[in-house]
Motif scaffolding. Sequence first.
Motif, PDB file in Angstrom:
ATOM      1  N   MET A 114       0.814  -1.213   0.000  1.00  0.00           N
ATOM      2  CA  MET A 114       0.000   0.000   0.000  1.00  0.00           C
ATOM      3  C   MET A 114       0.850   1.267   0.000  1.00  0.00           C
ATOM      4  N   GLU A 115       2.132   1.162   0.089  1.00  0.00           N
ATOM      5  CA  GLU A 115       2.986   2.346   0.103  1.00  0.00           C
ATOM      6  C   GLU A 115       3.161   2.906  -1.296  1.00  0.00           C
ATOM      7  N   ARG A 116       3.437   4.208  -1.343  1.00  0.00           N
ATOM      8  CA  ARG A 116       3.846   4.876  -2.574  1.00  0.00           C
ATOM      9  C   ARG A 116       5.137   5.604  -2.253  1.00  0.00           C
ATOM     10  N   TYR A 117       5.906   5.893  -3.283  1.00  0.00           N
ATOM     11  CA  TYR A 117       7.226   6.495  -3.091  1.00  0.00           C
ATOM     12  C   TYR A 117       7.357   7.735  -3.961  1.00  0.00           C
ATOM     13  N   ILE A 118       7.966   8.772  -3.397  1.00  0.00           N
ATOM     14  CA  ILE A 118       8.261   9.986  -4.149  1.00  0.00           C
ATOM     15  C   ILE A 118       9.774  10.010  -4.350  1.00  0.00           C
ATOM     16  N   TYR A 119      10.178   9.974  -5.607  1.00  0.00           N
ATOM     17  CA  TYR A 119      11.584   9.794  -5.978  1.00  0.00           C
ATOM     18  C   TYR A 119      11.967  10.863  -6.989  1.00  0.00           C
ATOM     19  N   PRO A 120      13.170  11.328  -7.073  1.00  0.00           N
ATOM     20  CA  PRO A 120      14.300  11.175  -6.169  1.00  0.00           C
ATOM     21  C   PRO A 120      14.269  12.258  -5.097  1.00  0.00           C
ATOM     22  N   ARG A 121      14.691  11.904  -3.932  1.00  0.00           N
ATOM     23  CA  ARG A 121      14.748  12.847  -2.811  1.00  0.00           C
ATOM     24  C   ARG A 121      16.011  12.580  -1.988  1.00  0.00           C
ATOM     25  N   PRO A 122      16.656  13.660  -1.505  1.00  0.00           N
ATOM     26  CA  PRO A 122      17.785  13.470  -0.595  1.00  0.00           C
ATOM     27  C   PRO A 122      17.282  13.344   0.838  1.00  0.00           C
ATOM     28  N   ASN A 123      18.098  12.811   1.713  1.00  0.00           N
ATOM     29  CA  ASN A 123      17.793  12.803   3.136  1.00  0.00           C
ATOM     30  C   ASN A 123      18.183  14.175   3.661  1.00  0.00           C
ATOM     31  N   VAL A 124      17.204  15.010   3.992  1.00  0.00           N
ATOM     32  CA  VAL A 124      17.494  16.397   4.359  1.00  0.00           C
ATOM     33  C   VAL A 124      18.275  16.499   5.666  1.00  0.00           C
ATOM     34  N   GLN A 125      18.283  15.464   6.472  1.00  0.00           N
ATOM     35  CA  GLN A 125      19.045  15.519   7.711  1.00  0.00           C
ATOM     36  C   GLN A 125      20.542  15.392   7.456  1.00  0.00           C
ATOM     37  N   ASP A 126      20.919  14.930   6.264  1.00  0.00           N
ATOM     38  CA  ASP A 126      22.333  14.846   5.897  1.00  0.00           C
ATOM     39  C   ASP A 126      22.829  16.099   5.199  1.00  0.00           C
ATOM     40  N   ILE A 127      21.935  17.039   4.934  1.00  0.00           N
ATOM     41  CA  ILE A 127      22.281  18.234   4.168  1.00  0.00           C
ATOM     42  C   ILE A 127      22.577  19.377   5.118  1.00  0.00           C
ATOM     43  N   LYS A 128      23.646  20.109   4.834  1.00  0.00           N
ATOM     44  CA  LYS A 128      23.957  21.296   5.619  1.00  0.00           C
ATOM     45  C   LYS A 128      22.962  22.390   5.262  1.00  0.00           C
ATOM     46  N   SER A 129      22.723  23.298   6.186  1.00  0.00           N
ATOM     47  CA  SER A 129      21.734  24.355   5.941  1.00  0.00           C
ATOM     48  C   SER A 129      22.120  25.225   4.755  1.00  0.00           C
ATOM     49  N   SER A 130      23.411  25.343   4.440  1.00  0.00           N
ATOM     50  CA  SER A 130      23.833  26.153   3.300  1.00  0.00           C
ATOM     51  C   SER A 130      23.510  25.478   1.977  1.00  0.00           C
ATOM     52  N   GLU A 131      23.247  24.177   1.979  1.00  0.00           N
ATOM     53  CA  GLU A 131      22.964  23.438   0.751  1.00  0.00           C
ATOM     54  C   GLU A 131      21.473  23.303   0.472  1.00  0.00           C
ATOM     55  N   VAL A 132      20.618  23.797   1.346  1.00  0.00           N
ATOM     56  CA  VAL A 132      19.189  23.539   1.246  1.00  0.00           C
ATOM     57  C   VAL A 132      18.614  24.039  -0.074  1.00  0.00           C
ATOM     58  N   LYS A 133      19.006  25.222  -0.527  1.00  0.00           N
ATOM     59  CA  LYS A 133      18.401  25.768  -1.748  1.00  0.00           C
ATOM     60  C   LYS A 133      18.765  24.964  -2.979  1.00  0.00           C
ATOM     61  N   GLY A 134      19.957  24.426  -3.071  1.00  0.00           N
ATOM     62  CA  GLY A 134      20.351  23.663  -4.248  1.00  0.00           C
ATOM     63  C   GLY A 134      20.435  22.187  -3.947  1.00  0.00           C
ATOM     64  N   MET A 135      19.350  21.621  -3.388  1.00  0.00           N
ATOM     65  CA  MET A 135      19.364  20.232  -2.949  1.00  0.00           C
ATOM     66  C   MET A 135      19.461  19.273  -4.125  1.00  0.00           C
ATOM     67  N   GLY A 136      20.631  19.096  -4.669  1.00  0.00           N
ATOM     68  CA  GLY A 136      20.792  18.116  -5.727  1.00  0.00           C
ATOM     69  C   GLY A 136      20.834  16.723  -5.132  1.00  0.00           C
ATOM     70  N   VAL A 137      20.311  15.763  -5.875  1.00  0.00           N
ATOM     71  CA  VAL A 137      20.338  14.388  -5.416  1.00  0.00           C
ATOM     72  C   VAL A 137      21.500  13.705  -6.111  1.00  0.00           C
ATOM     73  N   THR A 138      22.459  13.296  -5.340  1.00  0.00           N
ATOM     74  CA  THR A 138      23.585  12.557  -5.889  1.00  0.00           C
ATOM     75  C   THR A 138      23.401  11.084  -5.566  1.00  0.00           C
ATOM     76  N   PRO A 139      24.083  10.181  -6.289  1.00  0.00           N
ATOM     77  CA  PRO A 139      23.911   8.758  -6.006  1.00  0.00           C
ATOM     78  C   PRO A 139      24.222   8.386  -4.560  1.00  0.00           C
ATOM     79  N   SER A 140      25.130   9.121  -3.929  1.00  0.00           N
ATOM     80  CA  SER A 140      25.482   8.779  -2.549  1.00  0.00           C
ATOM     81  C   SER A 140      24.390   9.130  -1.552  1.00  0.00           C
ATOM     82  N   ARG A 141      23.542  10.113  -1.883  1.00  0.00           N
ATOM     83  CA  ARG A 141      22.500  10.481  -0.937  1.00  0.00           C
ATOM     84  C   ARG A 141      21.107  10.419  -1.549  1.00  0.00           C
ATOM     85  N   GLY A 142      20.950   9.692  -2.645  1.00  0.00           N
ATOM     86  CA  GLY A 142      19.652   9.569  -3.292  1.00  0.00           C
ATOM     87  C   GLY A 142      18.783   8.542  -2.592  1.00  0.00           C
TER      88      GLY A 142
END
Length: 178
Positions: A1-29
Motif C-alpha cells: 500500500m505504500e507509494r514512493y516519491i523519488y528522487p529525494r535526498p535525506n534532508v538531515q544529511d544536508i547542511k543548511s547552506s545546501e538547502v536551496k540547491g538540494m541536488g540528489v547525488t547517487p550517494s545520498r539519493g
Amino acid sequence: MERYIYPRPNVQDIKSSEVKGMGVTPSRGGMLVVTPFNLKDRKERILINRGWISKTKVDQRTRSEGQVTGDVELVGVVRHTEPKNAFTNNQGMDDPKILFTRDVEALADTLKTSPVYLDADSNSTIKGGPIGGQTIITLRNEHLQYILTWYGVCILSLILYARRFRKPPSLQTQIRQK
C-alpha cells in the motif's frame, strides 16, 4: 500500500547552506515513503509521509522492524501538492508506485484516502524504518526591506506635508524686502 516519491535526498544529511540547491547525488539519493493511515476517532484515511529511505530499502521486507502496527500518535506538517514544472511528470516509470512529485490528489485517488497529506516529524523515526523529519521550512527575512520602505514613505510624506501646508511669507515681509 505504500507509494514512493523519488528522487529525494535525506534532508538531515544536508547542511543548511545546501538547502536551496538540494541536488540528489547517487550517494545520498533515495525516496520518501507515503503510507495511508486510518484515523482512530473517525472512519477516514489520510496520507502520511513517513520519511526517507535509501533506494535499497524500497522492499518492505528489508525494513520489517520499521513497519508500524497498532495505534500511533503522529505529529506532522500538512503539505499541499508540489508544483510541477515543464520537465516533471509522473509518467514513464516502470513502477506505478513511484511518483516524481508530491501530488496529493493522485496519491489520495490511488490509495483511496482523503486528500490530506502530512509530513511526519523526526520523532516518528523508528529503527529500521523511514527517517522522519524531512520537511524544510525556510522563512524569508525581509525586515530591512520593510524598514527602508516604511521609513522612506514616512520621510517622503513629511516632506510633502511641509511643502503643502507651509505658510507663504506675509505681505509686510515682502514689502520690507523690496
